[in-house]
Each structure stands twice: as structure tokens, then as C-alpha cells.
Write a protein that holds these residues in place. Structure first.
Motif, PDB file in Angstrom:
ATOM      1  N   PRO A 140     -24.070 -29.972 -51.183  1.00 39.19           N
ATOM      2  CA  PRO A 140     -22.846 -30.603 -51.690  1.00 39.19           C
ATOM      3  C   PRO A 140     -22.180 -29.778 -52.780  1.00 39.19           C
ATOM      4  O   PRO A 140     -22.848 -29.052 -53.530  1.00 39.19           O
ATOM      5  CB  PRO A 140     -23.343 -31.948 -52.233  1.00 39.19           C
ATOM      6  N   ALA A 141     -20.855 -29.870 -52.861  1.00 41.15           N
ATOM      7  CA  ALA A 141     -20.126 -29.206 -53.934  1.00 41.15           C
ATOM      8  C   ALA A 141     -20.645 -29.703 -55.274  1.00 41.15           C
ATOM      9  O   ALA A 141     -20.870 -30.895 -55.473  1.00 41.15           O
ATOM     10  CB  ALA A 141     -18.629 -29.484 -53.808  1.00 41.15           C
ATOM     11  N   GLY A 142     -20.838 -28.776 -56.188  1.00 44.48           N
ATOM     12  CA  GLY A 142     -21.347 -29.144 -57.503  1.00 44.48           C
ATOM     13  C   GLY A 142     -22.292 -28.094 -58.034  1.00 44.48           C
ATOM     14  O   GLY A 142     -22.262 -26.935 -57.657  1.00 44.48           O
ATOM     15  N   GLY A 143     -23.155 -28.519 -58.924  1.00 43.25           N
ATOM     16  CA  GLY A 143     -24.070 -27.624 -59.599  1.00 43.25           C
ATOM     17  C   GLY A 143     -23.799 -27.634 -61.099  1.00 43.25           C
ATOM     18  O   GLY A 143     -23.062 -28.488 -61.601  1.00 43.25           O
ATOM     19  N   PRO A 144     -24.399 -26.701 -61.804  1.00 50.26           N
ATOM     20  CA  PRO A 144     -25.270 -25.640 -61.305  1.00 50.26           C
ATOM     21  C   PRO A 144     -26.582 -26.179 -60.724  1.00 50.26           C
ATOM     22  O   PRO A 144     -27.144 -27.145 -61.218  1.00 50.26           O
ATOM     23  CB  PRO A 144     -25.528 -24.782 -62.544  1.00 50.26           C
ATOM     24  N   TYR A 145     -27.031 -25.484 -59.674  1.00 51.33           N
ATOM     25  CA  TYR A 145     -28.288 -25.803 -59.025  1.00 51.33           C
ATOM     26  C   TYR A 145     -29.341 -24.749 -59.372  1.00 51.33           C
ATOM     27  O   TYR A 145     -29.022 -23.638 -59.793  1.00 51.33           O
ATOM     28  CB  TYR A 145     -28.116 -25.827 -57.502  1.00 51.33           C
ATOM     29  N   ARG A 146     -30.590 -25.131 -59.134  1.00 48.50           N
ATOM     30  CA  ARG A 146     -31.706 -24.196 -59.279  1.00 48.50           C
ATOM     31  C   ARG A 146     -32.453 -24.151 -57.952  1.00 48.50           C
ATOM     32  O   ARG A 146     -32.822 -25.196 -57.400  1.00 48.50           O
ATOM     33  CB  ARG A 146     -32.634 -24.650 -60.403  1.00 48.50           C
ATOM     34  N   PHE A 147     -32.661 -22.948 -57.436  1.00 46.85           N
ATOM     35  CA  PHE A 147     -33.448 -22.774 -56.216  1.00 46.85           C
ATOM     36  C   PHE A 147     -34.877 -22.430 -56.614  1.00 46.85           C
ATOM     37  O   PHE A 147     -35.106 -21.458 -57.342  1.00 46.85           O
ATOM     38  CB  PHE A 147     -32.859 -21.661 -55.349  1.00 46.85           C
ATOM     39  N   GLU A 148     -35.823 -23.227 -56.143  1.00 43.92           N
ATOM     40  CA  GLU A 148     -37.230 -23.022 -56.489  1.00 43.92           C
ATOM     41  C   GLU A 148     -38.024 -22.646 -55.246  1.00 43.92           C
ATOM     42  O   GLU A 148     -37.846 -23.240 -54.181  1.00 43.92           O
ATOM     43  CB  GLU A 148     -37.823 -24.297 -57.099  1.00 43.92           C
ATOM     44  N   LEU A 149     -38.896 -21.665 -55.398  1.00 44.05           N
ATOM     45  CA  LEU A 149     -39.810 -21.248 -54.338  1.00 44.05           C
ATOM     46  C   LEU A 149     -41.223 -21.306 -54.905  1.00 44.05           C
ATOM     47  O   LEU A 149     -41.495 -20.728 -55.963  1.00 44.05           O
ATOM     48  CB  LEU A 149     -39.482 -19.825 -53.883  1.00 44.05           C
ATOM     49  N   ASN A 150     -42.104 -22.034 -54.231  1.00 41.70           N
ATOM     50  CA  ASN A 150     -43.450 -22.173 -54.781  1.00 41.70           C
ATOM     51  C   ASN A 150     -44.489 -22.229 -53.671  1.00 41.70           C
ATOM     52  O   ASN A 150     -44.186 -22.515 -52.511  1.00 41.70           O
ATOM     53  CB  ASN A 150     -43.552 -23.416 -55.668  1.00 41.70           C
ATOM     54  N   GLY A 151     -45.683 -21.910 -54.063  1.00 43.40           N
ATOM     55  CA  GLY A 151     -46.830 -21.942 -53.170  1.00 43.40           C
ATOM     56  C   GLY A 151     -48.079 -21.780 -54.008  1.00 43.40           C
ATOM     57  O   GLY A 151     -48.001 -21.631 -55.234  1.00 43.40           O
ATOM     58  N   PRO A 152     -49.242 -21.776 -53.385  1.00 42.23           N
ATOM     59  CA  PRO A 152     -50.484 -21.630 -54.157  1.00 42.23           C
ATOM     60  C   PRO A 152     -50.493 -20.319 -54.945  1.00 42.23           C
ATOM     61  O   PRO A 152     -50.380 -19.238 -54.382  1.00 42.23           O
ATOM     62  CB  PRO A 152     -51.574 -21.631 -53.074  1.00 42.23           C
ATOM     63  N   GLY A 153     -50.530 -20.419 -56.243  1.00 41.71           N
ATOM     64  CA  GLY A 153     -50.678 -19.230 -57.069  1.00 41.71           C
ATOM     65  C   GLY A 153     -49.401 -18.624 -57.600  1.00 41.71           C
ATOM     66  O   GLY A 153     -49.462 -17.646 -58.343  1.00 41.71           O
ATOM     67  N   PHE A 154     -48.236 -19.135 -57.239  1.00 44.37           N
ATOM     68  CA  PHE A 154     -47.020 -18.553 -57.816  1.00 44.37           C
ATOM     69  C   PHE A 154     -45.870 -19.553 -57.784  1.00 44.37           C
ATOM     70  O   PHE A 154     -45.888 -20.557 -57.068  1.00 44.37           O
ATOM     71  CB  PHE A 154     -46.615 -17.267 -57.087  1.00 44.37           C
ATOM     72  N   PHE A 155     -44.863 -19.240 -58.605  1.00 36.62           N
ATOM     73  CA  PHE A 155     -43.637 -20.045 -58.667  1.00 36.62           C
ATOM     74  C   PHE A 155     -42.501 -19.120 -59.096  1.00 36.62           C
ATOM     75  O   PHE A 155     -42.672 -18.273 -59.977  1.00 36.62           O
ATOM     76  CB  PHE A 155     -43.782 -21.183 -59.681  1.00 36.62           C
ATOM     77  N   SER A 156     -41.335 -19.262 -58.466  1.00 40.03           N
ATOM     78  CA  SER A 156     -40.175 -18.471 -58.856  1.00 40.03           C
ATOM     79  C   SER A 156     -38.911 -19.275 -58.595  1.00 40.03           C
ATOM     80  O   SER A 156     -38.917 -20.224 -57.797  1.00 40.03           O
ATOM     81  CB  SER A 156     -40.115 -17.154 -58.076  1.00 40.03           C
ATOM     82  N   CYS A 157     -37.830 -18.900 -59.274  1.00 39.11           N
ATOM     83  CA  CYS A 157     -36.585 -19.647 -59.079  1.00 39.11           C
ATOM     84  C   CYS A 157     -35.368 -18.777 -59.353  1.00 39.11           C
ATOM     85  O   CYS A 157     -35.445 -17.741 -60.017  1.00 39.11           O
ATOM     86  CB  CYS A 157     -36.554 -20.893 -59.963  1.00 39.11           C
TER      87      CYS A 157
END
Length: 456
Positions: free
Chosen positions: A92-109
């Protein structure tokens, strides 16, 4: 470069960005239904484990709440090389958003991602921001810029290649507040550039090639273009008198190359310049202004705003204070062109000029004046009346012209049928008339023949 911070303490590159991948501070153009599809991709590195499960989510930067339910917990597939790709649909129009990527042992955004409207700013130095002076005009989250190196950032002065204040940051903030969506600015103005450097129909046009490349790096269409240019073309009678034809060719080519035949364009009628003037330079500057009005009348989905009344910080650059005024005019015009159901904001302009039967009183009628006109100075000297090449003096008894769209000039003598009037003529014209509703001056007019009562 965006980094992944693993729980083991080692770093891996998250994303090798291509032009259609997300980057921090990016604004993505919303579609007509108010959403966007966003592509994000990257590589987890050689230490990834294909047996692990990886998830992504898109959430609001302010609260961490999901941007939408279907974007809250999305499983991604990683290939044997550690590469992954994910298409986020119906954001949807808007934000700011944060994209998060995670799995066992790490996290990034990735931070500060937005969906809204993107506006390209092109032309000369006044489009880029070369204004001196001081004015309160701070950055605002949700108004971001894409530089010529294809990197997004928070929009702040100076924009693009400029070194001073620009009207476009305020323009972006006004649009954001009016529409309720983030605004992306693509400032590409180049000081001293002529129209030929933007028009591929006249040659190599390096600035056009740079513009197309930068627009394509946004990954999709744009909402519209702000155009402020003409000073260089006013330096030559040939480029001045052919401005409309050449500008139309430029717009036609731009719309074709972008696949946007109705791309909105907001033009600026050329401002003023201080310094010594002569008849030829006055003619050149007024000719460019007249050609720009012709563009707005004949090119579909095009609006024009005047700038000849604005203050300067040097010989030619609009002052910081006046930039805020210009930003408001841009915003009104942009909203009129793009907001459904909103009337296009058209400046007042001379519709016709008519002499009385004794030919010593001239009534000038303006179009697009819903309430009336008013003068902001004691004397109204905006008009030049010429009869056979000789100027004719006049007086204007009424300074306050509420509830009328006419200005009556009492001439010093009767004039002939060959009489013409000029309005805000020359390089540095007088400008005291304003439309009462919004205090915007009428468009400058190079020459308007008069009619007589017998011809009415």
C-alpha cells in the motif's frame, strides 16, 4: 553497501542491487490502485545453509506493525549459490517501511522504504537550486531524493547538483501533506543548460540521456515532471522564437521513451534577470515567455506557473524566500494535473483589450480571475501601450479591482487601430497585479493587438 549482521558476528553482503531492487530511502511509484509491486533480491553468502528456513516481512518503520497482513511472514527460497529474490505485491502507498530478512543465526533489514509519487525536476540552475539567502525549510521524512548516481537519500538542501536553496523540497512537502503519501524527487537540473541539451531531436542531448537513465533506475513510471528552463535560449533570437516547437518535440520524445503518453508536465514561465538590457534582449526574454505559454496551451497535460514577479538572490536566481512561493505554485499546478476531480490551476492571462469609441480608454480583460485583481504597489506599471512603435502614457484610477477581471487604462491621447499592449514585458519587468484569490500574477504577454468598440 547494505550489510547483514549475523548473530555469530561475521558480516555478509545482503544485496547486490540492480536497478529494480530496493535500496534504503527509496520511493516507489504507486499505481492507479494505490499500491506497488516491489522487487528485492540479494545473496546470503557462501556460509548459508539450504536446510534453513528464511523469512521476510515488510513493516512500518514507526511501529513495526506489518504493512499488510500478506506481507508479514513471507518464506523465501535460497538457491545453491545463496541468491534469493522476492516480489512484494500489493504494497500500500505509505511508509516509511522496513524490510526485514531473518533466519536462524542472522537478521538484516532495509530502512525508510516508501510507496508514493515520484517527480522529476529538469531544466537550468533555478530547477537545481542555486538560491542564496536563509529560510527555514528543513528535511522531512517521507520526502526523499534520487541523485544522478542512482542512490536514494533523505531530500535536503542542496538538492541534486545545486549549491543553494531549491523550491523543490518545499514542493515535495506540500504534495506529501496534501496527498498523504511519500514523495520522491529526482533533481536533474543543470546550470546554464539550453533546451538542445535536453531535446534528443536536436542532437546528442546528453542531459536527456542522463534523465532517461535515472528515471529507469527508479524501476517504474514517474508521476510527472517540473520544468524550469529558458534563460540560455533567451540569449539568442533563433532559439527564443523556436522554443515552443522544440519543447514539444522534447516532451513527445520523453513521453514515448517512458511509455507514458499522458505524463504531466508543470512548466515555469521564465523569471526575470537584473542588469543592463537592450531592445533585443527584452524581445528575446519576452519571446521565450510567450513561447512557453503557447506550450501550455497546446501540449496536453501541461500546466504553467509564472515566476516574473519573484525576488532574486543575485542577478538571475530566485531568492530562498521566493522559492517557497514558487513551490506553492508548483504544488497547486501538480495537484490540478494529477488529482482526480481537481480543477487544473490556470494562471490569469490577458484575454482581450478593447478601446472605447473615442479611443482614449482601453479596457483589458483577463481570463481565469474568479474573484478579482489587486495591485501590490502604489502604481501599476505592468503595461506598455504602443501606437505605431511609440509608447503612450496612461493612468489607472482604480488600484483595488475586487470583483472584476478588468483593468481600465486612461490613455494620454487617442490611439490608432494599430495599437498593441504588452504586459510584464522585457528581461526585468514591473509586476504589481495579482489575482486576489491566491496572489499569483497573470502570465506575461509579449503583445496583444487591441480591438475597437466598432469591432466588438
Amino acid at each position: 553497501m547494505i550489510r547483514v549482521h549475523t548473530m555469530q558476528g561475521s558480516d555478509e553482503n545482503l544485496a547486490r542491487q540492480n536497478p529494480f531492487s530496493l535500496m534504503e530511502w527509496q520511493v516507489c511509484q504507486r499505481s492507479e490502485n494505490g499500491t506497488a509491486s516491489l522487487m528485492v533480491q540479494g545473496q546470503l553468502g557462501s556460509q548459508h545453509d539450504q536446510t534453513r528456513t528464511y523469512h521476510a516481512r515488510l513493516c512500518l518503520e514507526s511501529s513495526g506493525a506489518p504493512a499488510s497482513e500478506h506481507l508479514d511472514h513471507v518464506q523465501i527460497t535460497v538457491d545453491s549459490q545463496g541468491d534469493w529474490k522476492l516480489l512484494l505485491e500489493r504494497v500500500p502507498a505509505g511508509g516509511p517501511y522496513r524490510f526485514e530478512l531473518n533466519g536462524p543465526g542472522f537478521f538484516s533489514c532495509l530502512h525508510h522504504l516508501c510507496v508514493g509519487d515520484i517527480w522529476v525536476i529538469a531544466g537550468q540552475s533555478n530547477a537545481g537550486g542555486y538560491s542564496g539567502g536563509f529560510i527555514e525549510d528543513p528535511p522531512e521524512i517521507g520526502v526523499h531524493q534520487l541523485a544522478a548516481d542512482h542512490r536514494w537519500s533523505l531530500a535536503a538542501h542542496p538538492l541534486g547538483d545545486g549549491w543553494g536553496h531549491s523550491p523543490l523540497l518545499q514542493f515535495g512537502k506540500l504534495l506529501k501533506n496534501a496527498l498523504g503519501v511519500p514523495i520522491g524527487l529526482v533533481p536533474l537540473g543543470a546550470g546554464g543548460s539550453g533546451l538542445a541539451e535536453w531535446n534528443p531531436c536536436e542532437g546528442e542531448a546528453p542531459l536527456y540521456r542522463r534523465m532517461i537513465s535515472t528515471i529507469k533506475s527508479t524501476g517504474g513510471p514517474v508521476k510527472g515532471m517540473i520544468w524550469y528552463q529558458g534563460c540560455t535560449d533567451a540569449g539568442n533570437p533563433q532559439t527564443a522564437s523556436t522554443y515552443a516547437e522544440r519543447f514539444r518535440a522534447f516532451v513527445d520524445r520523453l513521453r514515448c521513451d517512458l511509455g507514458q503518453p499522458d505524463l504531466p508536465v508543470v512548466m515555469t514561465q521564465l523569471n526575470r534577470i537584473r542588469g543592463p538590457a537592450d531592445k533585443q534582449s527584452d524581445w528575446n526574454w519576452s519571446t521565450v515567455r510567450e513561447q512557453q505559454v503557447l506550450c501550455a496551451r497546446t501540449i496536453p497535460h501541461t500546466a504553467i506557473v509564472p515566476a516574473h514577479d519573484l525576488g532574486l538572490s543575485d542577478a538571475i536566481h530566485t531568492s530562498a524566500e521566493s522559492n517557497l512561493v514558487l513551490a506553492s505554485r508548483y504544488a497547486q499546478a501538480a495537484l490540478g494535473l494529477t488529482r482526480p476531480g481537481r480543477e487544473v490551476c490556470r494562471p490569469a492571462e490577458i484575454q482581450y483589450a478593447r478601446l472605447n469609441r473615442t479611443r482614449d480608454v482601453l479596457t483589458i480583460t483577463f481570463s481565469h480571475v474568479p474573484i478579482g485583481l489587486v495591485a501590490v504597489s502604489e502604481e501599476i506599471c505592468d503595461f506598455i501601450v504602443e501606437d505605431g512603435g511609440c509608447e503612450v502614457n496612461y493612468t489607472i484610477p482604480e488600484r483595488y479591482l475586487y470583483f472584476t477581471n478588468q483593468v481600465v487604462l486612461h490613455l494620454a491621447r487617442p490611439v490608432s487601430e494599430k495599437t498593441v499592449i504588452r504586459f510584464c514585458y522585457g528581461r526585468n519587468p514591473e509586476s504589481s497585479l495579482r489575482r486576489y484569490r491566491d496572489m499569483i500574477p497573470p502570465l506575461a504577454c509579449m503583445e496583444m493587438p487591441v480591438s475597437t468598440a466598432d469591432q466588438a
